[in-house]
Design a protein around this motif. Structure first.
Motif, short mmCIF file in Angstrom:
data_model
loop_
_atom_site.label_atom_id
_atom_site.label_comp_id
_atom_site.label_asym_id
_atom_site.label_seq_id
_atom_site.Cartn_x
_atom_site.Cartn_y
_atom_site.Cartn_z
N PRO A 264 0.83 -1.14 -0.08
CA PRO A 264 -0.03 -0.22 -0.18
C PRO A 264 0.97 1.33 0.04
CG PRO A 264 0.06 -0.82 2.27
CD PRO A 264 0.68 -1.95 1.25
N PRO A 265 0.29 2.49 -0.47
CA PRO A 265 -1.03 2.46 -1.00
C PRO A 265 -1.22 2.03 -2.39
CG PRO A 265 -0.13 4.70 -0.99
CD PRO A 265 1.14 3.72 -0.29
N TYR A 266 -2.32 1.67 -2.57
CA TYR A 266 -2.67 1.25 -4.17
C TYR A 266 -3.93 1.49 -4.25
CZ TYR A 266 -4.01 -2.92 -1.89
OH TYR A 266 -4.32 -4.03 -0.85
N ALA A 267 -4.51 1.75 -5.83
CA ALA A 267 -5.72 2.01 -6.26
C ALA A 267 -6.70 0.87 -6.50
CB ALA A 267 -5.78 3.26 -7.11
N VAL A 268 -7.74 0.72 -5.91
CA VAL A 268 -8.61 -0.44 -6.34
C VAL A 268 -9.89 0.21 -7.06
CG1 VAL A 268 -10.17 -2.41 -5.74
CG2 VAL A 268 -7.98 -1.97 -4.36
N GLY A 269 -10.34 -0.19 -8.17
CA GLY A 269 -11.29 0.72 -9.14
C GLY A 269 -12.48 -0.32 -9.49
N LEU A 270 -13.62 0.38 -9.31
CA LEU A 270 -14.90 -0.38 -10.00
C LEU A 270 -14.95 0.11 -11.36
CD1 LEU A 270 -17.66 -1.88 -9.42
CD2 LEU A 270 -18.57 0.38 -8.88
N ILE A 271 -14.58 -0.82 -12.11
CA ILE A 271 -14.41 -0.60 -13.65
C ILE A 271 -15.75 -0.76 -14.63
CG2 ILE A 271 -13.00 -0.97 -15.79
CD1 ILE A 271 -11.41 0.39 -13.15
N GLU A 272 -16.16 0.02 -15.06
CA GLU A 272 -17.30 -0.09 -16.00
C GLU A 272 -16.83 -0.44 -17.54
OE1 GLU A 272 -21.63 1.57 -17.40
OE2 GLU A 272 -20.41 2.36 -15.54
N LEU A 273 -16.90 -1.68 -17.85
CA LEU A 273 -16.40 -2.30 -19.13
C LEU A 273 -17.42 -1.75 -20.22
CD1 LEU A 273 -15.79 -5.93 -18.07
CD2 LEU A 273 -14.18 -4.00 -18.22
N ALA A 274 -16.74 -1.64 -21.28
CA ALA A 274 -17.58 -1.16 -22.45
C ALA A 274 -18.90 -1.79 -22.86
CB ALA A 274 -16.82 -1.24 -23.68
N GLU A 275 -19.06 -3.02 -22.27
CA GLU A 275 -20.16 -4.05 -22.50
C GLU A 275 -21.18 -3.59 -21.74
OE1 GLU A 275 -16.62 -5.69 -24.39
OE2 GLU A 275 -16.90 -5.05 -22.37
N GLY A 276 -20.98 -2.84 -20.61
CA GLY A 276 -21.90 -2.34 -19.76
C GLY A 276 -22.11 -3.01 -18.31
N VAL A 277 -21.13 -3.89 -17.93
CA VAL A 277 -21.07 -4.46 -16.66
C VAL A 277 -20.04 -3.94 -15.83
CG1 VAL A 277 -22.10 -6.72 -17.30
CG2 VAL A 277 -19.52 -6.38 -17.38
N ARG A 278 -19.83 -4.08 -14.70
CA ARG A 278 -18.78 -3.69 -13.61
C ARG A 278 -17.99 -4.75 -13.04
NH1 ARG A 278 -22.74 1.10 -11.35
NH2 ARG A 278 -23.18 2.24 -13.14
N MET A 279 -16.78 -4.29 -12.87
CA MET A 279 -15.97 -5.46 -12.04
C MET A 279 -14.87 -4.36 -11.20
SD MET A 279 -13.38 -7.21 -14.75
CE MET A 279 -12.50 -7.95 -13.50
N ILE A 280 -14.39 -5.26 -10.25
CA ILE A 280 -13.49 -4.58 -9.42
C ILE A 280 -12.08 -4.92 -9.72
CG2 ILE A 280 -12.81 -4.49 -6.89
CD1 ILE A 280 -15.80 -4.44 -5.98
N SER A 281 -11.37 -4.18 -9.76
CA SER A 281 -9.82 -4.67 -9.83
C SER A 281 -8.78 -3.68 -9.76
CB SER A 281 -9.45 -5.10 -11.39
OG SER A 281 -8.17 -5.85 -11.42
N ASN A 282 -7.58 -3.89 -9.73
CA ASN A 282 -6.56 -2.84 -9.65
C ASN A 282 -6.53 -1.85 -10.74
OD1 ASN A 282 -5.09 -5.31 -7.82
ND2 ASN A 282 -4.66 -3.48 -6.65
N VAL A 283 -6.14 -0.71 -10.70
CA VAL A 283 -5.74 0.38 -11.63
C VAL A 283 -4.14 0.59 -11.55
CG1 VAL A 283 -6.18 2.64 -12.43
CG2 VAL A 283 -8.07 1.43 -11.07
N VAL A 284 -3.62 0.18 -12.55
CA VAL A 284 -2.08 0.68 -12.66
C VAL A 284 -1.72 1.15 -13.86
CG1 VAL A 284 -1.95 -1.96 -11.86
CG2 VAL A 284 -2.07 -1.53 -14.37
N GLY A 285 -0.66 1.67 -13.90
CA GLY A 285 -0.03 2.50 -14.96
C GLY A 285 0.15 4.09 -14.65
N VAL A 286 -0.65 4.51 -13.59
CA VAL A 286 -0.24 5.79 -12.95
C VAL A 286 -0.25 5.68 -11.47
CG1 VAL A 286 -1.54 6.70 -14.70
CG2 VAL A 286 -2.95 5.92 -12.94
N PRO A 287 0.30 6.62 -10.82
CA PRO A 287 0.50 6.59 -9.46
C PRO A 287 -1.02 6.57 -8.87
CG PRO A 287 1.70 8.35 -10.11
CD PRO A 287 1.06 7.94 -11.37
#
Length: 329
Positions: A264-287
């Motif tokens: 930690p610390p790290y970001a956990v996102g609720l991601i809305e996919l283009a298909e319209g459903v959402r899932m929880i996962s890590n967001v990487v690639g940026v602080p």
């Protein structure tokens, strides 16, 4: 309760004083700040991604899990808490248990709530635990039971448990000059629970495919994987493969509690996919402190050890993927 904790309680008599509040009112003749209403139901369903038809239209009912929403004090706070409940919390504060964290709740639903229902409630201090030591610190669990009524008729019961505690001392940080050595014995990430209902999802991940369930009866997409359709109840389904594009619908930054396999610390996102459903996962690639709601992300698969790969989402800028950042390792 350990022998040391039992002896501590016996010495200062605090637990006996706390137990005396069991059965006393925590809230008396409380009233919901708003009647049950369609706008709040709609906002709740949008936030939860719940499109069940029972919560829409002229005969709509409120989702049962909204039970507590109709009794919450909001930013202006609670005006209906009892003097006894204030005394109980004050006694805990005075004993050094000044921090608080909600731990869990239990709800029982007796009748559906409908738009226009006027909500009233009473609450009682149901139990106070003996002194407990947790990873957060040492304190007492306090459970309140709230009876929620609509038009005077009992509609549901809500039990809410908090821990009032004194924070545990944090271990001293190593000196700046001391460089941590990467240990070959670094703890492994927790394993996902794989069962007959979600095994197909993890088989897809192993093949670098993010699979979404699709109801064979009504065509509704659903995630996470479930044995039946939320919309029509059908048990038959097939899958579609996600294209991998999405946006950050919401996120949290994890600071505590620390787990040995995470940094930690790290970001956990609720991601809305283009298909319209959402899932929880890590967001990487940026602080972690650069993650924003609405940020475009792209699926990738991250190997965390020799046995486990996980789907994560990398922030993208104007199409091309962002460079490596401070995402979770």
């Amino acid at each position: 309760m350990s022998g040391e904790e039992r002896a501590h309680d016996a010495r200062d008599g605090l637990y006996d004083r706390l137990k005396a509040y069991e059965g006393k009112p925590a809230a008396i003749a409380g009233r919901g700040k708003d009647p049950v209403n369609l706008p709040m139901i709609r906002h709740w369903c949008e936030a939860m991604g719940d499109a069940h038809p029972a919560y829409r239209g002229p005969d709509a009912v409120a989702p049962p899990t909204m039970l507590q929403a109709w009794t919450m004090g909001g930013l202006s706070g609670h005006q209906d808490r009892s003097e006894a409940y204030g005394e109980l919390l004050g006694l805990l504060d005075g004993a050094g248990y000044t921090s608080v964290v909600a731990t869990d709740c239990e709800q029982e639903y007796l009748r559906p709530l409908r738009p226009g229902d006027e909500i009233t409630f009473d609450a009682v201090v149901e139990s106070v635990s003996p002194r407990k030591t947790t990873k957060l610190g040492t304190g007492h669990f306090v459970t309140t039971r709230m009876d929620v009524r609509a038009g005077g008729e009992l509609a549901g019961t809500h039990r809410f448990r908090i821990l009032k505690y004194a924070p545990a001392a944090r271990p001293a940080k190593p000196a700046e000059s001391a460089k941590p050595v990467e240990s070959a014995e670094r703890p492994r990430r927790p394993r996902p629970v794989v069962n007959r209902d979600n095994a197909g999802f993890w088989e897809g991940v192993a093949a670098h495919r993010l699979l979404i369930q699709r109801c064979a009866a009504c065509g509704t997409l659903r995630f996470p994987w479930l044995p039946g359709c939320n919309d029509c109840g059908a048990g038959e389904w097939d899958t579609v493969e996600a294209g991998g594009e999405g946006t950050v619908h919401s996120y949290v930054v994890m600071h505590h509690p620390p787990f040995p396999a995470f940094d930690p610390p790290y970001a956990v996102g609720l991601i809305e996919l283009a298909e319209g459903v959402r899932m929880i996962s890590n967001v990487v690639g940026v602080p972690y402190d650069k993650v924003r709601i609405g940020m475009p992300v792209r699926l990738e698969f991250q190997r965390v050890d020799e046995e486990l790969e996980l789907p994560v989402f990398r922030a993208v800028e104007d199409g091309p993927a962002a460079g490596p950042g401070e995402g979770e390792r």
